[in-house]
Scaffold this motif. Sequence first.
Motif, mmCIF file in Angstrom:
data_model
loop_
_atom_site.group_PDB
_atom_site.id
_atom_site.type_symbol
_atom_site.label_atom_id
_atom_site.label_comp_id
_atom_site.label_asym_id
_atom_site.label_seq_id
_atom_site.Cartn_x
_atom_site.Cartn_y
_atom_site.Cartn_z
ATOM 1 N N PRO A 147 0.819 -1.216 0.000
ATOM 2 C CA PRO A 147 0.000 0.000 0.000
ATOM 3 C C PRO A 147 0.854 1.267 0.000
ATOM 4 O O PRO A 147 0.326 2.366 -0.056
ATOM 5 N N TYR A 148 2.199 1.104 0.068
ATOM 6 C CA TYR A 148 3.080 2.260 0.204
ATOM 7 C C TYR A 148 4.236 2.205 -0.791
ATOM 8 O O TYR A 148 4.703 1.127 -1.151
ATOM 9 N N LYS A 149 4.707 3.370 -1.185
ATOM 10 C CA LYS A 149 5.910 3.475 -2.002
ATOM 11 C C LYS A 149 7.048 4.126 -1.233
ATOM 12 O O LYS A 149 8.218 3.843 -1.494
ATOM 13 N N GLU A 150 6.706 4.971 -0.274
ATOM 14 C CA GLU A 150 7.717 5.713 0.472
ATOM 15 C C GLU A 150 7.703 5.308 1.940
ATOM 16 O O GLU A 150 6.643 5.271 2.578
ATOM 17 N N LEU A 151 8.877 5.048 2.481
ATOM 18 C CA LEU A 151 8.995 4.659 3.890
ATOM 19 C C LEU A 151 8.461 5.760 4.798
ATOM 20 O O LEU A 151 7.868 5.476 5.846
ATOM 21 N N SER A 152 8.639 6.998 4.386
ATOM 22 C CA SER A 152 8.210 8.127 5.210
ATOM 23 C C SER A 152 6.699 8.205 5.362
ATOM 24 O O SER A 152 6.192 8.922 6.230
ATOM 25 N N ARG A 153 5.964 7.467 4.532
ATOM 26 C CA ARG A 153 4.508 7.456 4.613
ATOM 27 C C ARG A 153 3.973 6.071 5.003
ATOM 28 O O ARG A 153 2.754 5.877 5.107
ATOM 29 N N ALA A 154 4.875 5.132 5.202
ATOM 30 C CA ALA A 154 4.479 3.736 5.440
ATOM 31 C C ALA A 154 4.225 3.461 6.915
ATOM 32 O O ALA A 154 4.779 4.120 7.806
ATOM 33 N N THR A 155 3.377 2.470 7.155
ATOM 34 C CA THR A 155 3.193 1.938 8.501
ATOM 35 C C THR A 155 3.986 0.646 8.602
ATOM 36 O O THR A 155 3.816 -0.269 7.798
#
Length: 264
Positions: A147-155
Amino acid sequence: MNFQEILNYKNIAIQASKNSSEILLKRFSEVSTINKWEKSQNALVTEADIESDDAIISILSKTNNNILSEESLHKEKNSDLTWLIDPLCGTVPFSLGMSHWGTNIALHGKNELLMGLVTLPLSNEYIFAAKGYGVELNGNILNSFSPYKELSRATIALEIDGGDAWKKLIKSELQWISSVGQVNSFSSVSYPIAQLCLGRLGGAVFYGIESVHIAAGAIISEESGMKVSDEKNNPINWNNNLEKHIVIIAWPNIHEQLLDKIAN
Protein backbone atom coordinates in the motif's frame (compact mmCIF):
# COMPACT_ATOMS: atom_id res chain seq x y z
CA MET A 1 8.32 -32.02 -2.67
CA ASN A 2 5.81 -32.73 -5.37
CA PHE A 3 2.31 -31.25 -5.44
CA GLN A 4 0.66 -34.27 -3.80
CA GLU A 5 3.12 -34.23 -0.89
CA ILE A 6 2.51 -30.51 -0.43
CA LEU A 7 -1.25 -31.08 -0.45
CA ASN A 8 -0.98 -33.86 2.14
CA TYR A 9 1.16 -31.76 4.49
CA LYS A 10 -1.05 -28.73 3.93
CA ASN A 11 -4.13 -30.70 5.00
CA ILE A 12 -2.32 -32.02 8.07
CA ALA A 13 -1.19 -28.53 9.10
CA ILE A 14 -4.66 -27.06 8.59
CA GLN A 15 -6.25 -29.81 10.69
CA ALA A 16 -3.74 -29.16 13.47
CA SER A 17 -4.48 -25.44 13.25
CA LYS A 18 -8.25 -26.02 13.39
CA ASN A 19 -7.92 -28.14 16.53
CA SER A 20 -5.71 -25.49 18.09
CA SER A 21 -8.07 -22.66 17.11
CA GLU A 22 -11.02 -24.31 18.85
CA ILE A 23 -9.04 -24.47 22.07
CA LEU A 24 -7.68 -20.94 21.80
CA LEU A 25 -11.08 -19.40 21.09
CA LYS A 26 -12.59 -21.15 24.10
CA ARG A 27 -9.71 -20.09 26.31
CA PHE A 28 -9.88 -16.52 25.00
CA SER A 29 -13.52 -16.30 26.03
CA GLU A 30 -12.47 -17.03 29.62
CA VAL A 31 -9.11 -15.30 29.55
CA SER A 32 -9.68 -13.39 32.80
CA THR A 33 -9.43 -16.64 34.75
CA ILE A 34 -6.68 -18.38 32.78
CA ASN A 35 -3.54 -19.51 34.59
CA LYS A 36 -0.35 -17.83 33.43
CA TRP A 37 3.29 -17.67 34.48
CA GLU A 38 6.74 -16.67 33.23
CA LYS A 39 8.95 -19.53 32.02
CA SER A 40 11.82 -17.00 31.93
CA GLN A 41 12.17 -13.23 32.20
CA ASN A 42 9.67 -11.50 29.90
CA ALA A 43 8.54 -14.89 28.54
CA LEU A 44 4.88 -15.21 29.47
CA VAL A 45 3.12 -18.54 29.00
CA THR A 46 -0.47 -19.57 29.73
CA GLU A 47 -2.52 -22.73 29.89
CA ALA A 48 -3.74 -21.86 26.41
CA ASP A 49 -0.19 -22.03 24.99
CA ILE A 50 0.29 -25.53 26.38
CA GLU A 51 -3.12 -26.82 25.34
CA SER A 52 -2.71 -25.40 21.84
CA ASP A 53 0.72 -26.99 21.61
CA ASP A 54 -0.68 -30.37 22.64
CA ALA A 55 -3.44 -30.12 20.03
CA ILE A 56 -1.02 -29.27 17.24
CA ILE A 57 1.55 -31.88 18.23
CA SER A 58 -1.08 -34.63 18.43
CA ILE A 59 -1.76 -34.14 14.70
CA LEU A 60 1.74 -33.36 13.41
CA SER A 61 3.31 -36.25 15.33
CA LYS A 62 1.43 -38.66 13.08
CA THR A 63 3.92 -37.73 10.35
CA ASN A 64 7.48 -39.03 10.39
CA ASN A 65 8.89 -35.52 10.59
CA ASN A 66 10.92 -33.89 13.33
CA ILE A 67 9.05 -31.41 15.50
CA LEU A 68 10.41 -28.20 17.03
CA SER A 69 7.97 -26.19 19.11
CA GLU A 70 8.30 -23.10 21.29
CA GLU A 71 6.52 -24.79 24.17
CA SER A 72 7.76 -28.39 24.16
CA LEU A 73 10.68 -30.66 23.36
CA HIS A 74 10.40 -33.63 21.02
CA LYS A 75 12.89 -36.25 19.99
CA GLU A 76 14.19 -35.92 16.47
CA LYS A 77 13.21 -38.61 14.01
CA ASN A 78 15.29 -39.79 11.08
CA SER A 79 13.79 -37.24 8.74
CA ASP A 80 14.97 -34.37 6.54
CA LEU A 81 11.75 -32.49 7.36
CA THR A 82 11.03 -30.50 10.53
CA TRP A 83 7.83 -28.87 11.72
CA LEU A 84 8.40 -25.46 13.35
CA ILE A 85 5.57 -24.45 15.67
CA ASP A 86 4.49 -21.44 17.68
CA PRO A 87 1.20 -22.61 19.20
CA LEU A 88 0.18 -19.16 20.46
CA CYS A 89 1.99 -16.26 18.84
CA GLY A 90 1.06 -13.20 20.89
CA THR A 91 0.66 -14.63 24.37
CA VAL A 92 0.76 -11.19 26.00
CA PRO A 93 -2.06 -9.62 23.95
CA PHE A 94 -4.02 -12.89 24.24
CA SER A 95 -3.72 -12.78 28.03
CA LEU A 96 -4.95 -9.17 28.04
CA GLY A 97 -8.00 -9.89 25.92
CA MET A 98 -6.56 -8.16 22.84
CA SER A 99 -6.86 -9.48 19.29
CA HIS A 100 -3.20 -9.46 18.16
CA TRP A 101 -2.47 -13.19 18.28
CA GLY A 102 -2.47 -16.33 16.15
CA THR A 103 -0.56 -19.53 15.44
CA ASN A 104 2.39 -20.35 13.20
CA ILE A 105 3.21 -23.71 11.63
CA ALA A 106 6.06 -24.13 9.12
CA LEU A 107 7.75 -27.07 7.44
CA HIS A 108 11.49 -26.93 6.88
CA GLY A 109 13.49 -29.16 4.55
CA LYS A 110 17.23 -29.76 4.52
CA ASN A 111 18.20 -26.20 3.66
CA GLU A 112 15.00 -24.27 3.01
CA LEU A 113 11.49 -23.49 4.15
CA LEU A 114 8.92 -25.53 2.25
CA MET A 115 5.57 -24.27 3.53
CA GLY A 116 3.98 -22.06 6.13
CA LEU A 117 0.59 -21.58 7.75
CA VAL A 118 -0.40 -18.51 9.78
CA THR A 119 -3.81 -18.64 11.44
CA LEU A 120 -5.84 -15.84 13.06
CA PRO A 121 -8.64 -17.68 14.89
CA LEU A 122 -10.53 -14.55 15.96
CA SER A 123 -11.10 -13.44 12.37
CA ASN A 124 -11.41 -17.02 11.09
CA GLU A 125 -8.57 -16.48 8.62
CA TYR A 126 -5.63 -18.61 7.62
CA ILE A 127 -2.88 -17.80 5.16
CA PHE A 128 -0.97 -20.66 3.57
CA ALA A 129 1.99 -20.79 1.20
CA ALA A 130 4.24 -23.48 -0.23
CA LYS A 131 7.53 -22.78 -1.96
CA GLY A 132 6.88 -22.10 -5.62
CA TYR A 133 3.11 -22.53 -5.31
CA GLY A 134 1.93 -19.08 -4.21
CA VAL A 135 -0.29 -17.95 -1.35
CA GLU A 136 -3.84 -18.75 -0.26
CA LEU A 137 -6.24 -16.97 2.07
CA ASN A 138 -8.81 -19.44 3.43
CA GLY A 139 -8.17 -21.71 0.45
CA ASN A 140 -8.48 -19.01 -2.22
CA ILE A 141 -5.58 -17.54 -4.19
CA LEU A 142 -4.31 -14.37 -2.51
CA ASN A 143 -2.77 -11.64 -4.65
CA SER A 144 -1.71 -8.65 -2.60
CA PHE A 145 0.56 -5.64 -3.04
CA SER A 146 2.22 -2.89 -1.07
CA PRO A 147 0.00 0.00 0.00
CA TYR A 148 3.08 2.26 0.20
CA LYS A 149 5.91 3.47 -2.00
CA GLU A 150 7.72 5.71 0.47
CA LEU A 151 9.00 4.66 3.89
CA SER A 152 8.21 8.13 5.21
CA ARG A 153 4.51 7.46 4.61
CA ALA A 154 4.48 3.74 5.44
CA THR A 155 3.19 1.94 8.50
CA ILE A 156 5.78 -0.54 9.80
CA ALA A 157 5.46 -3.20 12.50
CA LEU A 158 8.32 -3.27 15.00
CA GLU A 159 8.55 -6.26 17.33
CA ILE A 160 11.07 -6.33 20.21
CA ASP A 161 10.99 -8.92 22.96
CA GLY A 162 10.63 -7.18 26.31
CA GLY A 163 11.72 -4.04 28.13
CA ASP A 164 15.39 -4.97 28.49
CA ALA A 165 15.73 -5.45 24.75
CA TRP A 166 13.97 -2.12 24.10
CA LYS A 167 16.31 -0.38 26.56
CA LYS A 168 19.39 -1.75 24.80
CA LEU A 169 18.25 -1.21 21.23
CA ILE A 170 16.77 2.24 21.64
CA LYS A 171 20.22 3.57 22.53
CA SER A 172 22.00 2.14 19.54
CA GLU A 173 19.91 0.67 16.71
CA LEU A 174 16.48 2.28 16.45
CA GLN A 175 17.33 5.65 14.97
CA TRP A 176 15.80 4.47 11.69
CA ILE A 177 12.26 4.66 13.08
CA SER A 178 12.34 8.46 12.73
CA SER A 179 12.27 7.90 8.95
CA VAL A 180 9.03 5.89 9.10
CA GLY A 181 5.53 7.27 8.76
CA GLN A 182 4.03 5.17 11.56
CA VAL A 183 5.41 2.39 13.76
CA ASN A 184 3.13 -0.17 15.40
CA SER A 185 4.06 -2.94 17.83
CA PHE A 186 1.73 -5.92 18.32
CA SER A 187 3.76 -8.26 20.60
CA SER A 188 3.15 -10.91 17.98
CA VAL A 189 4.52 -12.22 14.69
CA SER A 190 1.51 -13.93 13.16
CA TYR A 191 -0.73 -10.85 13.41
CA PRO A 192 1.54 -8.30 11.67
CA ILE A 193 2.63 -10.91 9.10
CA ALA A 194 -1.01 -11.46 8.18
CA GLN A 195 -1.54 -7.70 7.86
CA LEU A 196 1.51 -7.49 5.61
CA CYS A 197 0.23 -10.24 3.35
CA LEU A 198 -3.19 -8.61 3.20
CA GLY A 199 -1.60 -5.38 1.98
CA ARG A 200 -2.18 -3.34 5.12
CA LEU A 201 1.42 -2.77 6.24
CA GLY A 202 4.53 -1.82 4.32
CA GLY A 203 6.95 -3.96 6.29
CA ALA A 204 7.95 -5.40 9.64
CA VAL A 205 11.19 -5.53 11.59
CA PHE A 206 11.74 -8.24 14.19
CA TYR A 207 14.58 -8.13 16.72
CA GLY A 208 15.79 -11.18 18.68
CA ILE A 209 13.51 -13.67 16.92
CA GLU A 210 13.68 -17.48 16.72
CA SER A 211 12.71 -19.65 13.75
CA VAL A 212 9.65 -21.17 15.42
CA HIS A 213 8.11 -17.71 15.65
CA ILE A 214 8.81 -16.36 12.18
CA ALA A 215 9.49 -19.22 9.74
CA ALA A 216 5.86 -19.61 8.64
CA GLY A 217 5.46 -15.89 8.10
CA ALA A 218 8.74 -15.67 6.23
CA ILE A 219 7.87 -18.16 3.50
CA ILE A 220 4.34 -16.76 3.15
CA SER A 221 5.80 -13.27 2.76
CA GLU A 222 8.34 -14.39 0.17
CA GLU A 223 5.69 -16.20 -1.84
CA SER A 224 3.60 -13.01 -1.68
CA GLY A 225 6.42 -11.10 -3.34
CA MET A 226 8.09 -9.56 -0.29
CA LYS A 227 11.78 -9.57 0.63
CA VAL A 228 13.08 -11.33 3.76
CA SER A 229 16.60 -10.66 5.02
CA ASP A 230 18.84 -9.59 7.86
CA GLU A 231 20.07 -6.00 8.16
CA LYS A 232 22.82 -6.63 5.58
CA ASN A 233 20.38 -8.04 3.03
CA ASN A 234 21.62 -11.59 3.63
CA PRO A 235 19.14 -14.47 3.52
CA ILE A 236 18.08 -15.92 6.88
CA ASN A 237 19.61 -19.23 7.98
CA TRP A 238 16.66 -21.49 8.82
CA ASN A 239 18.78 -24.55 9.62
CA ASN A 240 18.71 -23.83 13.35
CA ASN A 241 16.45 -22.20 15.90
CA LEU A 242 19.11 -19.83 17.18
CA GLU A 243 17.94 -16.31 17.86
CA LYS A 244 18.28 -14.07 14.82
CA HIS A 245 19.34 -10.57 15.77
CA ILE A 246 17.14 -8.95 13.15
CA VAL A 247 14.76 -10.09 10.43
CA ILE A 248 13.34 -7.57 7.99
CA ILE A 249 10.22 -8.50 6.02
CA ALA A 250 8.80 -5.92 3.65
CA TRP A 251 7.51 -5.19 0.18
CA PRO A 252 10.51 -4.64 -2.15
CA ASN A 253 10.53 -0.84 -2.34
CA ILE A 254 10.02 -0.47 1.41
CA HIS A 255 12.54 -3.25 2.13
CA GLU A 256 15.22 -1.37 0.18
CA GLN A 257 14.52 1.86 2.06
CA LEU A 258 14.51 0.07 5.43
CA LEU A 259 17.89 -1.50 4.69
CA ASP A 260 19.32 1.90 3.84
CA LYS A 261 18.00 3.57 7.00
CA ILE A 262 18.91 0.67 9.33
CA ALA A 263 22.47 0.55 7.90
CA ASN A 264 22.90 4.25 8.55
